[in-house]
Structure formats: C-alpha cells, structure tokens
Design a protein around this motif. Sequence first.
Motif, mmCIF file in Angstrom:
data_model
loop_
_atom_site.group_PDB
_atom_site.id
_atom_site.type_symbol
_atom_site.label_atom_id
_atom_site.label_comp_id
_atom_site.label_asym_id
_atom_site.label_seq_id
_atom_site.Cartn_x
_atom_site.Cartn_y
_atom_site.Cartn_z
ATOM 1 N N ASP A 298 6.734 17.650 0.345
ATOM 2 C CA ASP A 298 4.891 17.646 0.204
ATOM 3 C C ASP A 298 4.628 17.874 1.433
ATOM 4 O O ASP A 298 5.018 17.333 2.532
ATOM 5 C CB ASP A 298 4.409 16.419 -0.401
ATOM 6 N N ARG A 299 3.550 18.791 1.584
ATOM 7 C CA ARG A 299 3.071 19.122 2.815
ATOM 8 C C ARG A 299 1.829 18.064 3.394
ATOM 9 O O ARG A 299 1.750 17.925 4.376
ATOM 10 C CB ARG A 299 2.052 20.466 2.654
ATOM 11 N N LEU A 300 1.437 17.140 2.327
ATOM 12 C CA LEU A 300 0.700 16.253 2.758
ATOM 13 C C LEU A 300 0.910 14.903 1.811
ATOM 14 O O LEU A 300 1.011 14.932 0.476
ATOM 15 C CB LEU A 300 -0.930 16.873 2.677
ATOM 16 N N PHE A 301 0.805 14.120 2.568
ATOM 17 C CA PHE A 301 0.667 12.581 1.910
ATOM 18 C C PHE A 301 -0.602 11.989 2.475
ATOM 19 O O PHE A 301 -0.634 11.792 3.734
ATOM 20 C CB PHE A 301 1.969 11.808 2.283
ATOM 21 N N SER A 302 -1.216 11.314 1.380
ATOM 22 C CA SER A 302 -2.504 10.411 1.833
ATOM 23 C C SER A 302 -2.825 9.412 0.883
ATOM 24 O O SER A 302 -2.088 9.118 -0.143
ATOM 25 C CB SER A 302 -3.733 11.419 1.727
ATOM 26 N N ALA B 122 12.028 10.205 7.028
ATOM 27 C CA ALA B 122 12.898 11.286 6.525
ATOM 28 C C ALA B 122 12.606 11.360 5.019
ATOM 29 O O ALA B 122 12.918 12.171 4.439
ATOM 30 C CB ALA B 122 14.607 10.781 6.763
ATOM 31 N N ALA B 123 12.353 10.241 4.387
ATOM 32 C CA ALA B 123 11.988 10.064 3.054
ATOM 33 C C ALA B 123 11.058 11.098 2.381
ATOM 34 O O ALA B 123 10.709 11.699 1.644
ATOM 35 C CB ALA B 123 11.956 8.804 2.148
ATOM 36 N N LEU B 124 10.029 11.289 3.300
ATOM 37 C CA LEU B 124 8.667 12.003 3.360
ATOM 38 C C LEU B 124 9.042 13.243 3.280
ATOM 39 O O LEU B 124 8.620 14.045 2.701
ATOM 40 C CB LEU B 124 7.623 11.701 4.374
ATOM 41 N N GLN B 125 9.884 13.585 4.419
ATOM 42 C CA GLN B 125 10.535 14.982 4.619
ATOM 43 C C GLN B 125 11.067 15.761 3.233
ATOM 44 O O GLN B 125 10.958 16.845 2.908
ATOM 45 C CB GLN B 125 11.359 15.058 5.614
ATOM 46 N N LYS B 126 11.914 14.680 2.781
ATOM 47 C CA LYS B 126 12.805 15.126 1.520
ATOM 48 C C LYS B 126 11.699 15.549 0.244
ATOM 49 O O LYS B 126 12.151 16.293 -0.508
ATOM 50 C CB LYS B 126 13.921 13.980 1.140
ATOM 51 N N ALA B 127 10.782 15.055 0.153
ATOM 52 C CA ALA B 127 9.941 15.136 -0.985
ATOM 53 C C ALA B 127 9.168 16.502 -0.785
ATOM 54 O O ALA B 127 8.853 17.021 -1.870
ATOM 55 C CB ALA B 127 8.619 14.191 -0.955
ATOM 56 N N CYS C 13 0.895 -1.254 0.082
ATOM 57 C CA CYS C 13 0.005 0.016 -0.088
ATOM 58 C C CYS C 13 0.828 1.285 -0.082
ATOM 59 O O CYS C 13 1.974 1.279 0.797
ATOM 60 C CB CYS C 13 -0.893 0.060 1.093
ATOM 61 N N THR C 14 0.377 2.432 -0.878
ATOM 62 C CA THR C 14 1.225 3.537 -0.893
ATOM 63 C C THR C 14 0.492 4.945 -0.283
ATOM 64 O O THR C 14 -0.805 5.008 -0.555
ATOM 65 C CB THR C 14 1.737 3.738 -2.204
ATOM 66 N N LEU C 15 1.471 5.742 0.152
ATOM 67 C CA LEU C 15 0.767 7.142 0.281
ATOM 68 C C LEU C 15 1.392 7.869 -1.048
ATOM 69 O O LEU C 15 2.304 7.863 -1.400
ATOM 70 C CB LEU C 15 1.202 7.862 1.464
ATOM 71 N N THR C 16 0.376 8.948 -1.377
ATOM 72 C CA THR C 16 0.770 9.777 -2.394
ATOM 73 C C THR C 16 0.986 11.211 -2.038
ATOM 74 O O THR C 16 0.037 11.865 -1.341
ATOM 75 C CB THR C 16 -0.345 9.705 -3.552
ATOM 76 N N GLY C 17 2.081 11.901 -2.374
ATOM 77 C CA GLY C 17 2.450 13.225 -2.241
ATOM 78 C C GLY C 17 1.300 14.180 -2.769
ATOM 79 O O GLY C 17 0.841 13.896 -3.927
ATOM 80 N N GLN C 18 0.899 15.204 -1.974
ATOM 81 C CA GLN C 18 0.255 16.164 -2.497
ATOM 82 C C GLN C 18 0.381 16.911 -3.862
ATOM 83 O O GLN C 18 -0.482 17.099 -4.612
ATOM 84 C CB GLN C 18 -0.283 17.065 -1.464
ATOM 85 N N TYR C 19 1.726 17.078 -3.806
ATOM 86 C CA TYR C 19 2.029 18.078 -5.212
ATOM 87 C C TYR C 19 2.671 17.182 -6.007
ATOM 88 O O TYR C 19 2.663 17.367 -7.235
ATOM 89 C CB TYR C 19 2.838 19.181 -4.714
ATOM 90 N N SER C 20 3.890 16.485 -5.502
ATOM 91 C CA SER C 20 4.692 15.886 -6.311
ATOM 92 C C SER C 20 4.098 14.431 -7.155
ATOM 93 O O SER C 20 4.562 14.106 -8.028
ATOM 94 C CB SER C 20 5.921 15.523 -5.261
ATOM 95 N N GLY C 21 3.209 13.774 -6.252
ATOM 96 C CA GLY C 21 2.683 12.658 -6.718
ATOM 97 C C GLY C 21 3.577 11.569 -6.427
ATOM 98 O O GLY C 21 3.475 10.303 -6.668
ATOM 99 N N ASN C 22 4.699 11.639 -5.490
ATOM 100 C CA ASN C 22 5.627 10.633 -5.300
ATOM 101 C C ASN C 22 4.844 9.801 -4.298
ATOM 102 O O ASN C 22 4.077 10.145 -3.466
ATOM 103 C CB ASN C 22 6.723 11.012 -4.329
ATOM 104 N N GLN C 23 5.200 8.539 -4.379
ATOM 105 C CA GLN C 23 4.385 7.519 -3.358
ATOM 106 C C GLN C 23 5.410 6.827 -2.425
ATOM 107 O O GLN C 23 6.725 6.711 -2.828
ATOM 108 C CB GLN C 23 4.076 6.517 -4.363
ATOM 109 N N HIS C 24 4.990 6.716 -1.344
ATOM 110 C CA HIS C 24 5.797 6.182 -0.108
ATOM 111 C C HIS C 24 4.891 4.825 0.615
ATOM 112 O O HIS C 24 3.660 4.863 0.752
ATOM 113 C CB HIS C 24 5.753 7.238 0.958
ATOM 114 N N PRO C 25 5.485 3.942 0.623
ATOM 115 C CA PRO C 25 4.862 2.498 1.281
ATOM 116 C C PRO C 25 4.406 2.530 2.670
ATOM 117 O O PRO C 25 5.148 3.340 3.315
ATOM 118 C CB PRO C 25 5.717 1.350 0.979
ATOM 119 N N TYR C 26 3.525 1.669 3.023
ATOM 120 C CA TYR C 26 2.892 1.733 4.345
ATOM 121 C C TYR C 26 2.673 0.059 4.580
ATOM 122 O O TYR C 26 2.052 -0.307 3.641
ATOM 123 C CB TYR C 26 2.026 2.847 4.793
#
Length: 394
Positions: free
Chosen positions: A379-383, A372-377, A309-322
Amino acid sequence: MPTPWLKRMACLLPVILASVPSAAATVPLLLEYAPSQAREALRVSVRNPSDYCGQEPCAANVDAARLFDYRRIAWFYRSASIYLGFMLRLPAPRTVQLVSDSGATLQLKLTFLGSYLGVNTDYPLHPALNNNVNAGCSQRRTLGAPPAMKVNWMLDAPGTSQLCWFALRESTDNYTVTYSSELEGIYQAELLPGQQPANGMYRGQALFTVGQEGTDFQVGQIRNGDGYISTSSVGFDITLTVNPALAVRLPKGDEVSLMPPGGQSEWNRWSQWNQVPTHLEGRVPFELDSNGPFRVSYRCGTVSADGRCTLTGQYSGNQHPYEVALAWNTPVEIAPGYTEQGTPNGNGRTFGYVPTLTANQGAFNLRVEDPAALQKARDRLFSGTLTLIFEAGL
C-alpha cells in the motif's frame, strides 16, 4: 480675611480641618483567577468608578476607587511661597487571608500605589513647575484646571509619609487653595507565590485607618479650623472567584507523519536502498495550564482485536498496530485513582493529574514496530485517526 497668625501658619504649613468622622467606608474589590487568560492569572473582574483607570491603561490586577471625602483650606497672601506641599501617607502592603465556602484559604497582597486628590484654588498652576517629582512622591497627572482640578500622586514607598508638592504662580494678591473632594486610592492585588488555588469563591476583608499621623491614610496634618474628613477608616470587601480553567496549546495542523528515527535521510535509505528502519515514530507536543485536576485522554479511530490502535492500508484495507504513549517534560502528579499507564476507556486510555501553577509541557508519542510488514502490503499509504481530549476535573 484670616488673622495675621493664620496667614503666617498658612505659609509654613497648609491646614487640614477636621470634624467628627463617620463609620467605616466600604469598598468592594472583585477579582477573578483564571490562568487560561494570557497567563495573567489574577485580574479585576468589575472595576470601581475612578479617575485613574479612566485615564491610564491600568494593569489587569490594578483598580482604583474613591475612598473618603475631605476638606482642608490653606490661606496664602502676596509674596507667599509658590510651592504647596503636604505629607501624604498610603497604607503599607497588606497580606489578607481569603477563605472559600469549603474552607480553603488563599493569601492575597494588597499594595497601594498612589492617589488622586481634589484641589480647588483661585490661583492658577505654574505651567513650568507642574509634574513635580519629590523624593518618594511623583506628580504624574493633573485633571482639569483651576479653579477645580484633581492631582495624581504616586508613592515609591507606601507605608511611609512622603512630602508631595506642586507649584502655583508667584502671588501678588491674596488667594486660597482648598482641598475639597474625594481621595481616590490606586491599588494592586497579587496572590502570594507558591499557592495552588482550587476552584471556588473566596472572601476576605481589610481595614485601614484614616486621619492624623500614624494612621494608614494620612493627608497632611490635623490642625484646628474649618475642615472635614468623612471617615476614620476604610474597609475593603474582597471577593475572589477562582474559575475552572484549562488552556491547551497544540501545534498547527491536524496531521502527524510517522518517520524513521533518523528522519528524512533514513527514510531515503529505506525507499531507495531497502534498508528497513527498526521502527517509525511521530510526536504531538502540547502545553497545558490548569488551576485544578484535569484529565487527558486519547481515542483511536480503529483498533485491533487485542485493543491496540491501528493504521489502515489505502488499498488493501490491511491493519497495522501502533503504540501511543503520554510523556511529560517535567513530572506531573498523578491523581488518586489513576495510574501512569492510564485507564482503558474503550478505544483508548484516560490519564488523570493534579497540576502545578506553571505550564505543563508534554507530548503524545506514536510508535510503529515492524515497518517491513507495511512494505510487504504494497500500500502506498497507511493512515489512521487519533483523537486527543483535554478536560478540566476528574
């Protein structure tokens, strides 16, 4: 006028009058079992016509029905006692085995709580001496008034004979009291504890004898005279329907915040002092009742290439798993064909279980590694979206 002998006997003991009884009367008892209904698992689905449940707030598993007819006459004359008493016996609690179409069995306990008896008299009740309580027998309610009324007696110890009585005004003239109506039984159904009812329809029967001392139902004592009891036995045809039932209680709202394990204080250290937490976590607790096997599944809105499962960055569209894990507060038996880790179902997993009779409490635990990977992206919000599914059956 009755003979003096009959008068004297009436003062000491009212007379029950008997004739040849007919075949067994039959009463339907229709029950449902569904633990999702406010946890009152067993309830009467269709009530029989009765005076008791028409007057009282009957519990879900209590019903009443007219069981048999009777007629008894007691003669009184001036200076007679104002107390009219008789022996009343209701059946002892009875355990009945119910069998389903598939051969499964359940044990049901049937307990008689009390009765309504019809009374006709040409003399009024004594208003100050109504609602009497004798040892083991309580007069709870009187419907109507002389000459025709019904009296409700509740017994403390079903299965034993109890003296029940009520009061009439003192007599200055001759008068009669006639019991001439139905006996209405009040009864409660309970499943014996420790059973796990499977879905289906269960049936069983219970037979109770009616008549003199030593029978299940006893109303007074049989003497010679002009009287009548309509049957020598009463049967109950019991049908219990166990419905598929699944009840799930979830917290209000549809959002879950992912936070450091230290809560708001650790979040502040991260946002203000750049102290990156080891991980982020969230929790969706739930409580589940079921009377049969059930499935619990989750499905992710987006997944990574390796199926997480992944979260998606509000602006970048980058994905991060959870990660998603299902945990129970107390162990729940895993159903055959399923594993503790669940079965892949595309964008999620499915878990199968065999429940207990008590409520099962659990939670979906969410975990994000490498914040930390979320912080580098930047994005103010991952959802992301996560759908939870609860199903009866496997």
